[in-house]
Write a protein that holds these residues in place. Sequence first.
Motif, PDB file in Angstrom:
ATOM      1  N   ALA A 103       0.048  -0.091  -1.536  1.00  0.00           N
ATOM      2  CA  ALA A 103      -0.618   0.289  -0.292  1.00  0.00           C
ATOM      3  C   ALA A 103       0.416   0.674   0.761  1.00  0.00           C
ATOM      4  O   ALA A 103       0.112   1.403   1.700  1.00  0.00           O
ATOM      5  CB  ALA A 103      -1.489  -0.852   0.223  1.00  0.00           C
ATOM      6  N   GLY A 104       1.640   0.160   0.588  1.00  0.00           N
ATOM      7  CA  GLY A 104       2.658   0.412   1.608  1.00  0.00           C
ATOM      8  C   GLY A 104       2.324  -0.316   2.891  1.00  0.00           C
ATOM      9  O   GLY A 104       2.748   0.065   3.973  1.00  0.00           O
ATOM     10  N   ALA A 105       1.543  -1.376   2.757  1.00  0.00           N
ATOM     11  CA  ALA A 105       1.131  -2.145   3.941  1.00  0.00           C
ATOM     12  C   ALA A 105       0.755  -3.542   3.488  1.00  0.00           C
ATOM     13  O   ALA A 105       0.533  -3.775   2.302  1.00  0.00           O
ATOM     14  CB  ALA A 105      -0.067  -1.491   4.612  1.00  0.00           C
ATOM     15  N   GLY A 106       0.698  -4.455   4.438  1.00  0.00           N
ATOM     16  CA  GLY A 106       0.274  -5.812   4.111  1.00  0.00           C
ATOM     17  C   GLY A 106       1.468  -6.694   3.801  1.00  0.00           C
ATOM     18  O   GLY A 106       2.476  -6.244   3.280  1.00  0.00           O
ATOM     19  N   ASP A 107       1.350  -7.967   4.137  1.00  0.00           N
ATOM     20  CA  ASP A 107       2.429  -8.920   3.905  1.00  0.00           C
ATOM     21  C   ASP A 107       1.836 -10.220   3.390  1.00  0.00           C
ATOM     22  O   ASP A 107       0.637 -10.306   3.130  1.00  0.00           O
ATOM     23  CB  ASP A 107       3.192  -9.157   5.208  1.00  0.00           C
ATOM     24  CG  ASP A 107       2.244  -9.477   6.351  1.00  0.00           C
ATOM     25  OD1 ASP A 107       1.046  -9.726   6.062  1.00  0.00           O
ATOM     26  OD2 ASP A 107       2.669  -9.483   7.508  1.00  0.00           O
ATOM     27  N   ALA A 108       2.685 -11.220   3.243  1.00  0.00           N
ATOM     28  CA  ALA A 108       2.224 -12.504   2.702  1.00  0.00           C
ATOM     29  C   ALA A 108       1.079 -13.074   3.532  1.00  0.00           C
ATOM     30  O   ALA A 108       0.125 -13.643   2.994  1.00  0.00           O
ATOM     31  CB  ALA A 108       3.391 -13.486   2.662  1.00  0.00           C
ATOM     32  N   ALA A 109       1.163 -12.876   4.847  1.00  0.00           N
ATOM     33  CA  ALA A 109       0.108 -13.422   5.704  1.00  0.00           C
ATOM     34  C   ALA A 109      -1.223 -12.723   5.449  1.00  0.00           C
ATOM     35  O   ALA A 109      -2.272 -13.372   5.373  1.00  0.00           O
ATOM     36  CB  ALA A 109       0.511 -13.272   7.173  1.00  0.00           C
ATOM     37  N   SER A 110      -1.188 -11.400   5.286  1.00  0.00           N
ATOM     38  CA  SER A 110      -2.448 -10.687   5.054  1.00  0.00           C
ATOM     39  C   SER A 110      -3.015 -11.038   3.682  1.00  0.00           C
ATOM     40  O   SER A 110      -4.226 -11.069   3.488  1.00  0.00           O
ATOM     41  CB  SER A 110      -2.242  -9.175   5.206  1.00  0.00           C
ATOM     42  OG  SER A 110      -1.645  -8.637   4.054  1.00  0.00           O
ATOM     43  N   ILE A 111      -2.129 -11.341   2.732  1.00  0.00           N
ATOM     44  CA  ILE A 111      -2.593 -11.757   1.405  1.00  0.00           C
ATOM     45  C   ILE A 111      -3.288 -13.120   1.506  1.00  0.00           C
ATOM     46  O   ILE A 111      -4.388 -13.310   0.978  1.00  0.00           O
ATOM     47  CB  ILE A 111      -1.412 -11.823   0.417  1.00  0.00           C
ATOM     48  CG1 ILE A 111      -0.934 -10.407   0.104  1.00  0.00           C
ATOM     49  CG2 ILE A 111      -1.810 -12.553  -0.855  1.00  0.00           C
ATOM     50  CD1 ILE A 111       0.316 -10.351  -0.733  1.00  0.00           C
TER      51      ILE A 111
END
Lengths: 306, 285
Positions: A103-111
């Motif tokens: 996605a080229g976006a999102g991090d551990a927090a969004s997961i």
Amino acid sequence: MASDALVTRGLTRRFGSRVAVSALDLRVRQGDVYGFLGPNGAGKTTAIRCILGLIRRDAGEVEIFGDRHPVRQRAAVGAMVETPAFHGWMTARANLERACAFAGAGDAASIAEALERVGLQGRADERVSTYSLGMRQRLGIARALVGRPRLLVLDEPTNGLDPRGMREVRELLAELARRDGLTIFVSSHLLGEVEQLCTRVGILERGRMVAEGSVEELLRGTGVAVTEVDLESPDRDRLVAALDALVGVERIGDGEGDRLRVRLDGVSPGELNQRLVQQGITVSALVPMQKSLEDLFLTLTTEELT
Amino acid sequence: MTDRRAPEARSGLTTRHLLSMIGAEARAIYGRGSARLAMVVAVLCGVVVALAMQWLFTRAGMGAVDAQINGNPISQMVEFSAGAVGGWALRLRNLFVLPLVLLLATAASLAGELGDHTLREVLVRPVPRWSVLAAKFVVLAVLALVTQALTAAPALGAGMVFFGTDGPTSVQGVLLGYAASWLSDLGLIAIGMLVSTFARSVGAVVVGTMLLLMADLGIRAVLQGMIWLGVSGAEAVQRAMPGNALACWEGFTGDWDPAAFVGLAVIFGVCMALTGWRFQRLDVP
Ligand SMILES: Nc1ncnc2c1ncn2[C@@H]1O[C@H](COP(=O)(O)OP(=O)(O)OP(=O)(O)O)[C@@H](O)[C@H]1O
Ligand SMILES: [Mg+2]
């Protein structure tokens, strides 16, 4: 000017001689929860695949938030098509990390947030191969959410979920729309669910859009919906005779209990009552039958078949 | 109002995005059994050859009764040096096993993901299809390089310890052989990727590639006939055919065949171009 979330114009896809999606014009406005309905084989999944660029389209164009670039436009989209597929030997979290990478976006927090939203936070570090069907479905929704999309495209998201799961997903989608302002495009067979959830619906039949609008609009009658009324009278025989003589009134069988069901065409229930009273017929009950989305769906889709 | 050329504008794929895709592909490819198998087999090739030659050397050196073949002492028939160990390890590596395992890894990563629909899950993301192919190719190419190193290092290392570097086969020459062998791995990966666009399972890719290489055998036999008939150019074409091109590394013994490298470049270019072209149009349901 806010552009529409999703627009298709003349979207067409053939498989050999079969036209799976035929000149589909679709318009999902920002903030809509759009229910994409249609019987089995109507072309819902095919349309969604075309929209996401997974399969070739024979004609037509797709615009997402005003963007017509076939790749870039998907940056705003989180999607789940049919049964979500995962790398089974990886954990749920690793699968979502993979999704973030692409996605080229999102991090551990969004997961973590996505996992929590679908209630999988406690099992996130187990291999997906150990997951049940419903858990995979939830994980598919979580994966659609990583990268914080503005438009969710979901193909039968409650497929395989138990009644509680269905309800949770319905509530999740409602919350995503209301609280997070997501636009949601969701295909479904479950009309009751769509009726509760969706602000707008489109009904697909053999690859063609046969009705599109808000649920009320469609039920109120866009030339297709009809009003049905159940009638009861102590003098049933005279009622039958009177009804048969009236223009714009058609007897269509038995209603609930001893009642007669009639279909009204250009006559309101009030007018019907008035005319019957004029003929001296006592009407002990006159019950307008609220047409459900299901009735509308069945009417529209069987009419096309015959 | 809308710019007609807008859809042709750049997709906005950044280097950082591409690198994170490569990282994700590395995790997927190295996580699979085929990649681990490739690495284990690679090490075994080096170690087994080194130990076998050491064993043979001990037998020959001790003047044992059986240390002769057809009346000739083994020590005169077989070269004992680091270069020789590296060369035999390279031959063993390329004898069917590692190319097959690399083909499996390639097929699992493309045809396998098409078949189990995991490829769909990345194609719904804002990434151009070529970049997905590129990420997979980079990881597979690095895997091939790693397996070359995993064979060469123990073979040459143990060879130096056991026998030293003196001998007709130079260590540098053998290292060039490994480099050429890596190039033929890239050719094989390209073939595997192309066949993957026609298949939906790992098995089908392996069978398909075998059929291609059998067809190659047939064509080379026909070319052999043409060479006998004196058709000009037939020999050069035959030497550039896949079967010969993929064996370009055999030149490390001293006779490099330029035609094999030309053939390899052509195979690689054609397969990659066709793969990209087909994949761009492929329905990934
Ligand atoms: N790959 C394919 N090859 C040939 N025909 C196909 C292919 N995919 C779909 N079709 C046909 O296209 C039509 C639409 O299929 P699609 O899967 O889009 O229906 P759907 O509305 O999603 O149905 P369902 O509610 O059962 O999921 C069907 O007649 C189907 O047989
Ligand atoms: Mg479907």
